[in-house]
Scaffold this motif. Structure first.
Motif, PDB file in Angstrom:
ATOM      1  N   GLU A  84       0.843  -1.194   0.000  1.00 13.40           N
ATOM      2  CA  GLU A  84       0.000   0.000   0.000  1.00 13.40           C
ATOM      3  C   GLU A  84       0.881   1.249   0.000  1.00 13.40           C
ATOM      4  O   GLU A  84       0.614   2.213  -0.710  1.00 13.40           O
ATOM      5  CB  GLU A  84      -0.936  -0.010   1.222  1.00 13.40           C
ATOM      6  CG  GLU A  84      -2.117   0.937   1.068  1.00 13.40           C
ATOM      7  CD  GLU A  84      -3.200   0.697   2.114  1.00 13.40           C
ATOM      8  OE1 GLU A  84      -2.864   0.327   3.258  1.00 13.40           O
ATOM      9  OE2 GLU A  84      -4.393   0.871   1.783  1.00 13.40           O
ATOM     10  N   GLY A  87       1.921   1.957  -3.251  1.00 11.61           N
ATOM     11  CA  GLY A  87       0.846   2.332  -4.169  1.00 11.61           C
ATOM     12  C   GLY A  87       0.376   1.221  -5.083  1.00 11.61           C
ATOM     13  O   GLY A  87      -0.253   1.468  -6.114  1.00 11.61           O
ATOM     14  N   VAL A  90      -4.853  -0.873  -2.601  1.00 14.43           N
ATOM     15  CA  VAL A  90      -5.529  -0.064  -1.579  1.00 14.43           C
ATOM     16  C   VAL A  90      -6.401  -0.970  -0.736  1.00 14.43           C
ATOM     17  O   VAL A  90      -6.925  -1.971  -1.222  1.00 14.43           O
ATOM     18  CB  VAL A  90      -6.436   1.034  -2.181  1.00 14.43           C
ATOM     19  CG1 VAL A  90      -5.617   2.231  -2.568  1.00 14.43           C
ATOM     20  CG2 VAL A  90      -7.236   0.503  -3.357  1.00 14.43           C
ATOM     21  N   THR A 106      -4.385  -1.136  -7.514  1.00 18.75           N
ATOM     22  CA  THR A 106      -4.445   0.214  -8.075  1.00 18.75           C
ATOM     23  C   THR A 106      -3.992   0.146  -9.522  1.00 18.75           C
ATOM     24  O   THR A 106      -3.579  -0.911  -9.999  1.00 18.75           O
ATOM     25  CB  THR A 106      -3.478   1.146  -7.315  1.00 18.75           C
ATOM     26  OG1 THR A 106      -2.165   0.606  -7.446  1.00 18.75           O
ATOM     27  CG2 THR A 106      -3.858   1.245  -5.857  1.00 18.75           C
ATOM     28  N   GLU A 108      -1.356   1.484 -10.570  1.00 19.57           N
ATOM     29  CA  GLU A 108       0.067   1.190 -10.429  1.00 19.57           C
ATOM     30  C   GLU A 108       0.275  -0.309 -10.230  1.00 19.57           C
ATOM     31  O   GLU A 108       1.204  -0.913 -10.782  1.00 19.57           O
ATOM     32  CB  GLU A 108       0.631   1.954  -9.225  1.00 19.57           C
ATOM     33  CG  GLU A 108       2.110   1.784  -8.975  1.00 19.57           C
ATOM     34  CD  GLU A 108       2.959   2.208 -10.151  1.00 19.57           C
ATOM     35  OE1 GLU A 108       2.569   3.151 -10.872  1.00 19.57           O
ATOM     36  OE2 GLU A 108       4.010   1.571 -10.367  1.00 19.57           O
TER      37      GLU A 108
END
Lengths: 153, 153
Positions: A84, A87, A90, A106, A108
């Motif tokens: 997290e 990134g 989440v 995400t 990413e």
DNA sequence: AAGAATAAGTTAGTATCCTAACGAATCAAT
DNA sequence: ATTGATTCGTTAGGATACTAACTTATTCTT
């Protein structure tokens, strides 16, 4: 593993007769093999399995994710914390159940997965050089039977 | 492993297609299976492999022992430290090479090995329930081929 | 014979995994 | 509706393993 270790054939006889240590060594070597390749892409075996599971199975709460990964909750917590921070995922807490946290990739994370998917596939190809489909099936079957015999379910 | 985990068959498809995670899971489960049984005899998988190697191969210096066990020097150092504290082994430094330390089983170590040998053999028997000699040979062969493909030698 | 390279083992720091104990939220059962 | 049990996730602490860096001892080179 160490470069200086002699070829696997040189391992002592009792180790060959004992299946557990041999299995252990093989798994360790295979994991090291993947870790090496994944490290070049800036990630790890652990992160790969998390990304792959979320990609294949979709978002899910931590408990379910831990089950899929065959690891315990606290282990997953650690991974997710760092992922997290980076990134890649989440954790979303909903009002439906304020205890649970749904984990999602995400953008990413999706990008990272796309990048390392190739690495993983190529790694597996290399690992299975000389294996026919039947060999793979056979190996899978044998491993399943072992799992069945030692399984904690 | 966790009792609450569903049967292995319920693992996701992608995991079954990826050999590395499956191998990893199998090795983990088998090791946990042995750890459980060895724990009842007051020892561990790591200690078992050290005792067994010394029993089968005789005294040897740490570097050789680490090679046999497929672990690195510092890892072995830790194990030996605790094993020496428990009186299972001794590290003897000789004048022939004052760097090296020959590791030997003590009588206590021999006793411990005799005790857990039975546990290990019974564990392996359980693990391999339903495996014919040919199955075992097959598994060994497949693992060797994997090792050859990923080997660091 | 002196200096450089190598080898054995330890120490220090890190990663992955575990269990145990905990806090917060939900569910069940009377 | 309140008590009790269960569930979800985290925190804390431990085991196993790794690499990097170090100390001491040995060997190789010149």
């Amino acid at each position: 593993m160490d470069e200086e270790h002699a070829p696997v054939d040189a391992a002592p006889m009792w180790l060959h007769r004992s299946v557990a240590p041999k299995l252990h060594l093989t798994a360790k070597s295979c994991r090291a093999f993947f870790e090496e390749r994944l490290a070049e892409s800036g990630t790890t075996f652990a992160v790969w399995t998390v990304l792959a599971t979320l990609k294949m199975e979709g978002p899910m709460i931590q408990r379910a994710l831990a089950w899929h990964l065959n690891i315990e909750g606290p282990t997953l917590s650690r991974h997710l914390e760092s992922m997290e921070r980076r990134g890649l995922v989440v954790r979303k807490r909903t009002d439906a159940d304020r205890r649970a946290a749904a984990v999602e990739l995400t953008q990413e994370g999706e990008r990272m997965y796309a990048r390392i998917e190739k690495v993983a596939i190529e790694g597996q190809r290399e690992m299975l050089q000389g294996f026919s489909d039947k060999d793979i099936e056979l190996l899978n079957g044998l491993l399943d039977r072992l799992l069945g015999n030692v399984g904690s379910d």
